[in-house]
Structures are given as structure tokens and as C-alpha cells.
Enzyme design. Structure first.
Site, PDB file in Angstrom:
ATOM      1  CB  THR A 148      -0.893   0.036   1.257  1.00 26.68           C
ATOM      2  OG1 THR A 148      -1.556   1.287   1.371  1.00 26.68           O
ATOM      3  CG2 THR A 148      -0.066  -0.170   2.517  1.00 26.68           C
ATOM      4  CB  CYS A 200      -2.756   4.440  -5.701  1.00 31.95           C
ATOM      5  SG  CYS A 200      -4.130   3.462  -5.110  1.00 31.95           S
TER       6      CYS A 200
END
Length: 229
Positions: A83, A196
């Protein structure tokens, strides 16, 4: 071969990409039936996102730290957070384990420096773009870091959370993001960081006139270098 510890679930789509890329990478590098040695702890995305929105970072850190300890106990030699946004608590996770954390910000910055890029733009979640925890880490490597105009943050966040984390890859959204990249290029960005994991499903190097640095791809390559080195 070292065992790679993964903290995933943020989202499961991005964790699946990490798992696939790590195994494909080992197969490509070693051939035959070789695959990656991994241990993954996958957290519950809705729970951790709610804590993020409530700014309860101590609770987020506690969950991810326990996930890190669990993969360490299972035999991992080093740790990865699958992440970008939740690198907000990377230091707390690192402090909870005795194995190294391969920090995504360092990996991406080193790739940009290697390409002799001096200024990069970060695309990611609204949270990652509006806070400095990730851009500051990149800037520590001597890079100038910018983000899209604040007017674009909500739309980019919508594309990530309403589409990409559910596996929806739409041409209309690709055009929107590519337009943002063009604006950043005009503003002086020499490269763009897809900050992302899910954005790599949407934007490829062929879509951009400037270098594209995909966080997941670079993170995986760095992990393979460490695990196989």
C-alpha cells in the site's frame, strides 16, 4: 532465497498484484518451477479505511504492526507494506518488528534518481496527495515533489475507490488521469509516480510523455533483488 513478508488487504486487488508479480518475477529470474517464498497477513480493508478516515492512526499502526509481527513469526526475512497510503505508519510498523521494512518511498525515489529525474509528481489517494508523509520521504532523496491541483483530488480518489479497487478499468478514467499527467508535465514534472497500486491497472508508460514510475512494479523488483541477492 529469502522469504518475503507481505502486509496486504489494502486493497485485495493490490495484494493480488503483488503476489502475482513476485511469483512471475522469480519464475523469470530463476526459470523452471521456481516461485516466491512469501508470508502474507491480509487486513480487513473496510475496518482500516474507517480508522484512517477517523484519523485514528494509533489503531491503524497497532493493526499493521501485529500483521508485521505475524509474518515475522512465520519466518519472513523482510517486510513490505502492499500500500502507499498506509505507509503513514511505516515507522511504527518498522519499530514493532526485528526484520527490515522495504519502504516504498525509498524504492520509488531511487528509481527516479537513477533515471536522472529531478522533479516528480505523485498521483494517489486524496489522503496521500494532501499529506506529506510520502512526499517528504521521496524528497529526502533530493527530489522535488508535486501533486495535482487540489481540484483533481476528489476525482482521482473516486476513480481509485469506486472503480479500480473493484477491478473496474474504464477508458474514460484513463483519459482523465492522463490529462492530469499532462498538466503536471506542463507544470515542470519530469516524471510521474503512480502512488497507488491500483493506478497501474489504469495507466501505462505508453499513455505518458514523461517517465512513469509504478509503485507496485518497482517495489516488487526491489523485493526480488533483496530476496534473490
Amino acid at each position: 532465497m529469502q522469504t518475503i513478508g507481505l502486509i496486504g488487504g489494502m486493497s485485495w486487488e493490490s495484494s493480488a498484484a503483488y503476489y502475482e508479480l513476485l511469483n512471475r518475477g522469480v519464475e523469470q529470474r530463476l526459470g523452471g518451477l521456481h516461485s516466491a517464498r512469501t508470508m502474507m497477513a491480509s487486513v480487513e480493508f473496510a475496518e482500516i479505511t474507517a480508522l484512517q478516515e477517523a484519523e485514528d492512526w494509533d489503531a491503524v499502526a497497532a493493526i499493521l504492526a501485529e500483521a508485521g509481527r505475524s509474518v515475522e513469526r512465520a519466518g519472513a526475512d523482510f517486510l513490505m507494506l502492499c500500500t502507499t497510503t498506509f505507509h503513514r505508519v511505516a515507522d511504527q510498523v518498522q519499530g514493532a518488528v526485528d526484520i527490515p521494512l522495504l519502504h516504498l518511498g525509498d524504492v520509488v525515489a531511487q528509481a527516479a534518481v537513477a533515471e536522472q529525474v529531478e522533479s516528480v509528481a505523485l498521483l494517489g489517494t486524496r489522503f496521500a496527495m494532501s499529506r506529506t508523509f510520502f512526499t517528504d520521504r521521496i524528497a529526502e532523496h533530493g527530489l522535488s515533489v508535486m501533486v495535482p491541483d487540489a481540484a483533481h483530488h476528489d476525482e482521482l480518489n473516486r476513480i481509485i475507490y469506486d472503480e479500480l479497487v473493484h477491478g473496474k478499468v474504464l477508458d474514460s478514467s484513463r483519459r482523465t488521469v492522463v490529462s492530469m499527467i499532462s498538466e503536471l508535465w506542463d507544470a515542470g514534472a519530469g516524471g510521474v509516480i503512480l502512488g497507488c497500486s491500483e493506478l497501474e491497472l489504469l495507466v501505462k508508460q505508453a499513455d505518458s510523455e514523461i517517465p512513469v514510475f509504478g509503485c507496485t512494479t518497482l517495489h516488487v523488483e526491489a523485493a526480488l533483488d533483496r530476496a534473490l541477492g
